[in-house]
Motif scaffolding. Structure first.
Motif, mmCIF file in Angstrom:
data_model
loop_
_atom_site.group_PDB
_atom_site.id
_atom_site.type_symbol
_atom_site.label_atom_id
_atom_site.label_comp_id
_atom_site.label_asym_id
_atom_site.label_seq_id
_atom_site.Cartn_x
_atom_site.Cartn_y
_atom_site.Cartn_z
ATOM 1 N N TYR A 62 31.866 -36.481 -28.095
ATOM 2 C CA TYR A 62 30.591 -36.128 -27.472
ATOM 3 C C TYR A 62 29.451 -36.164 -28.493
ATOM 4 O O TYR A 62 28.321 -36.526 -28.155
ATOM 5 N N ALA A 63 29.728 -35.809 -29.732
ATOM 6 C CA ALA A 63 28.698 -35.886 -30.764
ATOM 7 C C ALA A 63 28.300 -37.329 -31.025
ATOM 8 O O ALA A 63 27.125 -37.641 -31.206
ATOM 9 N N ARG A 64 29.281 -38.230 -31.026
ATOM 10 C CA ARG A 64 28.960 -39.651 -31.211
ATOM 11 C C ARG A 64 28.188 -40.192 -30.022
ATOM 12 O O ARG A 64 27.257 -40.974 -30.178
ATOM 13 N N ILE A 65 28.555 -39.762 -28.825
ATOM 14 C CA ILE A 65 27.866 -40.236 -27.616
ATOM 15 C C ILE A 65 26.428 -39.748 -27.588
ATOM 16 O O ILE A 65 25.507 -40.496 -27.259
ATOM 17 N N SER A 66 26.214 -38.484 -27.926
ATOM 18 C CA SER A 66 24.867 -37.932 -27.815
ATOM 19 C C SER A 66 23.920 -38.442 -28.888
ATOM 20 O O SER A 66 22.712 -38.279 -28.772
ATOM 21 N N ALA A 75 13.699 -39.865 -25.196
ATOM 22 C CA ALA A 75 13.712 -39.998 -26.656
ATOM 23 C C ALA A 75 13.582 -41.439 -27.127
ATOM 24 O O ALA A 75 13.807 -41.721 -28.286
ATOM 25 N N ALA A 76 13.204 -42.352 -26.242
ATOM 26 C CA ALA A 76 13.085 -43.751 -26.659
ATOM 27 C C ALA A 76 11.897 -43.948 -27.596
ATOM 28 O O ALA A 76 11.917 -44.822 -28.454
ATOM 29 N N ASP A 77 10.850 -43.115 -27.460
ATOM 30 C CA ASP A 77 9.687 -43.271 -28.325
ATOM 31 C C ASP A 77 9.924 -42.717 -29.721
ATOM 32 O O ASP A 77 9.303 -43.159 -30.671
ATOM 33 N N GLU A 78 10.829 -41.760 -29.889
ATOM 34 C CA GLU A 78 11.165 -41.207 -31.199
ATOM 35 C C GLU A 78 12.681 -41.205 -31.364
ATOM 36 O O GLU A 78 13.342 -40.232 -31.052
ATOM 37 N N PRO A 79 13.252 -42.302 -31.869
ATOM 38 C CA PRO A 79 14.716 -42.402 -31.914
ATOM 39 C C PRO A 79 15.384 -41.473 -32.925
ATOM 40 O O PRO A 79 16.541 -41.140 -32.777
ATOM 41 N N ASP A 80 14.672 -41.029 -33.956
ATOM 42 C CA ASP A 80 15.285 -40.170 -34.974
ATOM 43 C C ASP A 80 15.032 -38.694 -34.734
ATOM 44 O O ASP A 80 15.200 -37.884 -35.626
ATOM 45 N N SER A 81 14.605 -38.336 -33.527
ATOM 46 C CA SER A 81 14.242 -36.940 -33.275
ATOM 47 C C SER A 81 15.439 -36.075 -32.910
ATOM 48 O O SER A 81 15.337 -34.859 -32.945
ATOM 49 N N LEU A 82 16.572 -36.660 -32.576
ATOM 50 C CA LEU A 82 17.747 -35.888 -32.177
ATOM 51 C C LEU A 82 18.934 -36.277 -33.048
ATOM 52 O O LEU A 82 19.239 -37.451 -33.205
ATOM 53 N N ARG A 83 19.591 -35.259 -33.617
ATOM 54 C CA ARG A 83 20.802 -35.486 -34.405
ATOM 55 C C ARG A 83 21.920 -34.639 -33.835
ATOM 56 O O ARG A 83 21.688 -33.522 -33.389
ATOM 57 N N ALA A 84 23.118 -35.179 -33.850
ATOM 58 C CA ALA A 84 24.282 -34.462 -33.341
ATOM 59 C C ALA A 84 25.381 -34.495 -34.387
ATOM 60 O O ALA A 84 25.572 -35.488 -35.080
ATOM 61 N N ALA A 85 26.087 -33.364 -34.494
ATOM 62 C CA ALA A 85 27.198 -33.270 -35.443
ATOM 63 C C ALA A 85 28.290 -32.430 -34.797
ATOM 64 O O ALA A 85 28.011 -31.492 -34.056
ATOM 65 N N ALA A 86 29.522 -32.781 -35.084
ATOM 66 C CA ALA A 86 30.664 -32.042 -34.560
ATOM 67 C C ALA A 86 31.361 -31.324 -35.706
ATOM 68 O O ALA A 86 31.461 -31.848 -36.819
ATOM 69 N N SER A 87 31.839 -30.144 -35.420
ATOM 70 C CA SER A 87 32.605 -29.395 -36.400
ATOM 71 C C SER A 87 33.996 -30.015 -36.504
ATOM 72 O O SER A 87 34.617 -30.308 -35.485
ATOM 73 N N PRO A 88 34.521 -30.219 -37.704
ATOM 74 C CA PRO A 88 35.829 -30.870 -37.831
ATOM 75 C C PRO A 88 37.000 -29.996 -37.387
ATOM 76 O O PRO A 88 38.046 -30.516 -37.024
ATOM 77 N N ASP A 89 36.829 -28.691 -37.403
ATOM 78 C CA ASP A 89 37.949 -27.811 -37.071
ATOM 79 C C ASP A 89 37.714 -26.941 -35.845
ATOM 80 O O ASP A 89 38.562 -26.129 -35.508
ATOM 81 N N ALA A 90 36.599 -27.098 -35.179
ATOM 82 C CA ALA A 90 36.301 -26.296 -33.987
ATOM 83 C C ALA A 90 35.716 -27.205 -32.919
ATOM 84 O O ALA A 90 35.056 -28.196 -33.228
ATOM 85 N N PRO A 91 35.931 -26.873 -31.659
ATOM 86 C CA PRO A 91 35.374 -27.699 -30.571
ATOM 87 C C PRO A 91 33.899 -27.366 -30.339
ATOM 88 O O PRO A 91 33.511 -26.802 -29.325
ATOM 89 N N LEU A 92 33.065 -27.723 -31.299
ATOM 90 C CA LEU A 92 31.660 -27.349 -31.274
ATOM 91 C C LEU A 92 30.799 -28.553 -31.630
ATOM 92 O O LEU A 92 31.084 -29.274 -32.585
ATOM 93 N N VAL A 93 29.744 -28.772 -30.834
ATOM 94 C CA VAL A 93 28.781 -29.847 -31.087
ATOM 95 C C VAL A 93 27.448 -29.188 -31.399
ATOM 96 O O VAL A 93 26.969 -28.352 -30.630
ATOM 97 N N ARG A 94 26.858 -29.544 -32.537
ATOM 98 C CA ARG A 94 25.544 -29.016 -32.905
ATOM 99 C C ARG A 94 24.506 -30.102 -32.684
ATOM 100 O O ARG A 94 24.603 -31.197 -33.224
ATOM 101 N N LEU A 95 23.495 -29.805 -31.888
ATOM 102 C CA LEU A 95 22.390 -30.716 -31.626
ATOM 103 C C LEU A 95 21.160 -30.182 -32.350
ATOM 104 O O LEU A 95 20.833 -29.001 -32.237
ATOM 105 N N THR A 96 20.465 -31.047 -33.065
ATOM 106 C CA THR A 96 19.259 -30.667 -33.792
ATOM 107 C C THR A 96 18.140 -31.619 -33.407
ATOM 108 O O THR A 96 18.311 -32.836 -33.467
ATOM 109 N N SER A 97 17.006 -31.050 -32.997
ATOM 110 C CA SER A 97 15.837 -31.837 -32.639
ATOM 111 C C SER A 97 14.698 -31.505 -33.591
ATOM 112 O O SER A 97 14.480 -30.346 -33.931
ATOM 113 N N VAL A 98 13.970 -32.527 -34.011
ATOM 114 C CA VAL A 98 12.844 -32.365 -34.931
ATOM 115 C C VAL A 98 11.597 -32.883 -34.239
ATOM 116 O O VAL A 98 11.604 -33.970 -33.658
#
Length: 124
Positions: A62-66, A75-98
């Protein structure tokens, strides 16, 4: 009093630290005044499932998809405004918007989290 090369280098040797600190502070102040403020907002999405290893795998997928440019509709006008990362040991996706505004960053990350949840529910 004549300024010879020896006298100038003697003053520089003695006062190099305060001079470099003053120049660094002036440069930092000029940069802070010239640059616009940038705000970041974060959202966390927990992937629930039976097997923790499988849920962590889904979170990584899901992190790769998002992080794809077409995932978030506006978000087509600002492609670098959203970053997603997944925790390697927990089922958690962190979304960061700038963004340049706090409300804009929060709205963007909340929309991305809602779309990620809807996508995961639709493909469960």
């Amino acid at each position: 009093m004549t300024w010879t090369w020896v006298r100038i280098t003697g003053l520089l040797v003695r006062w190099w630290l305060p001079l470099s600190l003053a120049l660094g502070a002036l440069g930092g102040t000029a940069y802070a005044l010239a640059r616009d403020a940038v705000y970041a907002a974060e959202a966390y999405v927990v992937v629930a499932g039976g097997d923790p290893a499988q849920a962590a795998g889904f979170a990584a997928a899901y992190a790769r998809i998002s992080s794809h440019p077409g995932f978030l509709a506006g978000a087509a006008d600002e492609p670098d405004s959203l970053r997603a990362a997944a925790s390697p040991d927990a089922p958690l996706v962190r979304l960061t918007s700038v963004a340049t505004g706090a409300w804009e960053a929060a709205d963007r990350v909340n929309r991305a989290a809602a779309e990620l949840i809807a996508y995961a529910n639709a493909h469960a």
